[in-house]
Design a protein around this motif. Structure first.
Motif, PDB file in Angstrom:
ATOM      1  N   SER A  34       0.762  -1.203  -0.050  1.00  0.00           N
ATOM      2  CA  SER A  34      -0.058  -0.068   0.055  1.00  0.00           C
ATOM      3  C   SER A  34       0.865   1.207   0.022  1.00  0.00           C
ATOM      4  CB  SER A  34      -0.868   0.113   1.227  1.00  0.00           C
ATOM      5  OG  SER A  34      -1.701  -1.177   1.234  1.00  0.00           O
ATOM      6  N   ALA A  35       1.801   1.212   0.828  1.00  0.00           N
ATOM      7  CA  ALA A  35       2.760   2.490   0.867  1.00  0.00           C
ATOM      8  C   ALA A  35       4.190   1.975   1.360  1.00  0.00           C
ATOM      9  CB  ALA A  35       2.318   3.678   1.726  1.00  0.00           C
ATOM     10  N   ALA A  87       3.860   4.586  -3.070  1.00  0.00           N
ATOM     11  CA  ALA A  87       2.686   4.289  -2.779  1.00  0.00           C
ATOM     12  C   ALA A  87       1.763   3.702  -3.764  1.00  0.00           C
ATOM     13  CB  ALA A  87       1.944   5.705  -2.198  1.00  0.00           C
ATOM     14  N   ASP A  88       0.719   3.047  -3.594  1.00  0.00           N
ATOM     15  CA  ASP A  88      -0.199   2.378  -4.507  1.00  0.00           C
ATOM     16  C   ASP A  88      -1.157   3.479  -4.963  1.00  0.00           C
ATOM     17  OD1 ASP A  88      -2.283   1.092  -5.563  1.00  0.00           O
ATOM     18  OD2 ASP A  88      -3.002   0.033  -3.740  1.00  0.00           O
ATOM     19  N   ALA A 130      -4.870   3.155  -4.221  1.00  0.00           N
ATOM     20  CA  ALA A 130      -5.095   3.657  -2.903  1.00  0.00           C
ATOM     21  C   ALA A 130      -5.105   5.251  -2.827  1.00  0.00           C
ATOM     22  CB  ALA A 130      -4.243   2.882  -1.865  1.00  0.00           C
ATOM     23  N   VAL A 131      -4.176   5.768  -3.166  1.00  0.00           N
ATOM     24  CA  VAL A 131      -4.236   7.306  -3.410  1.00  0.00           C
ATOM     25  C   VAL A 131      -5.449   7.729  -3.750  1.00  0.00           C
ATOM     26  CG1 VAL A 131      -3.017   9.337  -3.886  1.00  0.00           C
ATOM     27  CG2 VAL A 131      -1.711   7.279  -2.745  1.00  0.00           C
ATOM     28  N   MET A 133      -8.477   7.600  -1.654  1.00  0.00           N
ATOM     29  CA  MET A 133      -8.270   8.529  -0.487  1.00  0.00           C
ATOM     30  C   MET A 133      -8.582   9.762  -0.830  1.00  0.00           C
ATOM     31  SD  MET A 133      -4.697   6.823   0.998  1.00  0.00           S
ATOM     32  CE  MET A 133      -4.020   8.399   2.042  1.00  0.00           C
ATOM     33  N   SER A 137     -15.364   1.405  -6.702  1.00  0.00           N
ATOM     34  CA  SER A 137     -14.548   1.699  -5.757  1.00  0.00           C
ATOM     35  C   SER A 137     -14.311   3.269  -5.293  1.00  0.00           C
ATOM     36  CB  SER A 137     -13.037   1.385  -5.837  1.00  0.00           C
ATOM     37  OG  SER A 137     -13.017   0.197  -6.033  1.00  0.00           O
ATOM     38  N   ALA A 139     -11.369   4.886   2.098  1.00  0.00           N
ATOM     39  CA  ALA A 139     -11.085   4.153   0.720  1.00  0.00           C
ATOM     40  C   ALA A 139     -11.640   2.734   0.893  1.00  0.00           C
ATOM     41  CB  ALA A 139      -9.383   4.179   0.793  1.00  0.00           C
ATOM     42  N   ALA A 140     -12.878   2.749   0.033  1.00  0.00           N
ATOM     43  CA  ALA A 140     -13.707   1.862  -0.151  1.00  0.00           C
ATOM     44  C   ALA A 140     -13.177   0.228  -0.311  1.00  0.00           C
ATOM     45  CB  ALA A 140     -14.936   1.936  -1.144  1.00  0.00           C
ATOM     46  N   PHE A 141     -12.314   0.382  -1.323  1.00  0.00           N
ATOM     47  CA  PHE A 141     -11.683  -0.984  -1.524  1.00  0.00           C
ATOM     48  C   PHE A 141     -10.775  -1.504  -0.599  1.00  0.00           C
ATOM     49  CE2 PHE A 141      -8.770  -3.630  -3.896  1.00  0.00           C
ATOM     50  CZ  PHE A 141      -9.724  -4.974  -4.276  1.00  0.00           C
ATOM     51  N   GLU A 142     -10.202  -0.501  -0.023  1.00  0.00           N
ATOM     52  CA  GLU A 142      -8.907  -0.696   0.879  1.00  0.00           C
ATOM     53  C   GLU A 142      -9.504  -1.428   1.963  1.00  0.00           C
ATOM     54  OE1 GLU A 142      -5.445  -0.408  -0.120  1.00  0.00           O
ATOM     55  OE2 GLU A 142      -6.871  -0.123  -1.944  1.00  0.00           O
TER      56      GLU A 142
END
Lengths: 272, 263
Positions: free
Chosen positions: A41-42, A52-53, A56-57, A60, A134, A144-147
């Motif tokens: 993820s990071a 960083a992914d 994911a960012v 966010m 997502s 962050a919904a998928f995370e």
């Protein structure tokens, strides 16, 4: 024996990179190594370079988080790398879930499940829906919904920081790929794969097909986890340019006739 | 013509199906995420943003976990029943030892753990951490029974500030004192060393997240003797409600005989 190694040279290299990366992360947590700390993820490379992914960012950002400079730089580095160099290589060279889904796909072929289940009950574009969803859901619920549901994150976090019930996520993916859908997780659902398919379209490293050497044995299509990208096999000499290609190199190594190989993208179309 | 209509119909049906499936998936998915992030009893590392912002900002990389020299922090695993992948600690197992250098905070790449929240005058200051607040169960704390125990008081890293001992007379024996631990919520960082040290079978002093343990007086009550507290009124909003009765002046309303003389 050497022939076997030669016939699996990319598979072996991929497993080595995947396991080495996980080992470096694990060592950072368990023994304080500082080569690669964090997780997929990071992370922090050599204690200085942030990674960083980007997916994911993006989530966010959609959720309304303030993005720190470090994480923005990290996401840009990763995005540029896959966009211009690796293509969708994350999926086959880095992600540990690939080992699970490849094993399921191997068993599926070996046991002949593909013969009793010819119809695929889902479309490969599902992952782009999951990708879009997502982002929409991240904006709607403010996280962050998928995370929070990602089995991929459960697996790499589990390997590095302790698995808990994460093994269940591994088993679910394995059984799903084995019994429900061929290449189900990586090839149909995973939005991370969808994201890298979208950004990897322009990358330099591409598989190339030489039609004149092809004997149409179709071994490449048999092993390819993203069969659609090999539409040109036996038809025309060209590069595999679809973003869904993970650059795993399985097609290259199974080919007995040297009709497929890695190449650098050609930007100008050849005139015949 | 027939074919065209058919393809339009197919297109509409397909679009409707896609939208419907996306809505179905989205509802299930968001309900699930909403449920799993709602765990309110999770203690965060020092310098963590308010829970809602923390959940937005934390990327779940675990670098705070790696930085912690005492293995206090863990990332929530499936089965821990906490927001998945986020760092937390359980003080009764391993409390936060309040390192002066706070190694877990500067490594955070997303500022979900913010240096500003644990700094005073531009220097890291762990005493500013607000991980939670200790709460005493006076029913089961043996000091409240009259047994001499000051384990929590002694364990507190802010000794004599976050927990003080209050002496009161033990009327039962007539000659002994109760030595009761009192937590000062404005100073307590929620490190949990007291919870770890507590001698009762299940800790009788324990750390809860501040938003769970602390009340809120609101704008109606002000410490009139405290200049600082009066400042709270600056942002206060007031709403005046009118009823039938309040239309009259107070004295008229009291003298109003209507309704009493009617019968």
């Amino acid at each position: 024996m050497t022939k076997w190694f030669y016939k699996h040279r990319f598979l072996i290299s991929r497993r080595i990179t995947q396991i080495t990366l996980m080992l470096l992360y694990f060592g950072a947590n368990a023994w304080g190594w500082s080569i690669l700390a964090g997780n997929l993820s990071a992370s922090s490379l050599l204690g200085t370079i942030p990674l960083a992914d980007p997916f994911a960012v993006i989530q966010m950002l959609a959720a309304g988080a303030l993005i720190a400079t470090n994480i923005a730089i990290g996401a840009v580095i990763i995005t540029l790398f896959y966009m211009f160099v690796g293509g969708r290589a994350f999926c086959s060279w880095v992600c540990p879930v690939n080992i699970i889904t490849d094993s399921a796909a191997y068993l599926r072929r070996a046991l002949g499940f593909n013969r009793i289940q010819k119809k695929q009950p889902a479309s490969r574009s599902l992952r782009y829906w999951v990708f879009g969803l997502s982002i929409v859901l991240s904006a709607l619920i403010g996280v962050a919904a998928f995370e929070f549901v990602s089995p991929v994150a459960m697996v790499h976090r589990g390997i590095i920081f302790g698995l808990g019930f994460g093994w269940a996520a591994m088993v679910v993916i394995f059984l799903f790929d084995l019994f429900v859908l061929t290449n189900g997780w990586c090839g149909h659902i995973c939005p991370i794969g969808g994201f890298y398919s979208l950004i990897g379209r322009l990358s330099l490293i591409r598989v190339r097909h030489f039609e004149e050497r092809c004997t149409i044995c179709m071994k490449c299509k048999e092993v390819c986890p993203e069969k659609d990208v090999l539409f040109m096999v036996g038809k025309s000499s060209e590069q595999v340019l679809m973003g869904e290609c993970t650059n795993c190199g399985r097609c290259v190594e199974v080919c007995d006739d040297d009709a497929l190989n890695f190449s650098i993208r050609e930007f100008i179309k050849e005139t015949k | 013509m027939k074919e065209l209509e058919n393809s339009r119909r197919t297109f509409l049906l397909n679009s409707a199906r896609a939208v419907g499936l996306a809505a179905l998936g989205g509802l299930v998915w968001s309900a699930y995420v909403d449920e799993i992030v709602a765990s309110s009893l999770t203690l965060r590392p020092p310098g963590a943003l308010a829970e809602e912002d923390f959940l937005k900002t934390c990327i779940k990389c675990g670098m705070c976990v790696e930085a912690c020299p005492f293995d206090t922090l863990t990332l929530a695993k499936p089965g821990d029943n906490r927001p998945l992948g986020t760092p937390y600690f359980v003080p009764r197992e391993v409390p936060c030892y309040m390192c002066p250098q706070i190694p877990c905070v500067p490594v955070c790449p997303t500022n979900a753990l913010s240096e500003a929240l644990v700094s005073s005058n531009g220097k890291l200051d762990i005493a500013k951490a607000q991980m939670g607040v200790a709460v005493v169960d006076s029913q089961n704390c043996i000091a409240f029974w009259g047994i001499q125990c000051d384990a929590c008081y002694r364990a507190c890293p802010l000794l004599g500030h976050a927990i003080t001992i209050e002496y009161t007379k033990n009327e039962r024996t007539g000659k002994h004192a109760f030595m009761k631990p009192i937590v000062h919520a404005d100073i307590c960082t929620g490190c949990g060393l007291c919870e770890k040290a507590c001698v009762t079978e299940k800790a009788s002093i324990f750390v809860l997240p501040r938003e769970v343990a602390l009340g809120k007086a609101g704008d109606y009550y002000i410490k009139g003797w405290d200049k600082n507290d009066e400042k709270r009124l600056e942002n206060a909003t007031s709403e005046i409600t009118k009823t039938e009765i309040s239309k009259q002046k107070a004295i008229d309303s009291l003298n109003d005989m209507k309704g009493l003389l009617d019968d």
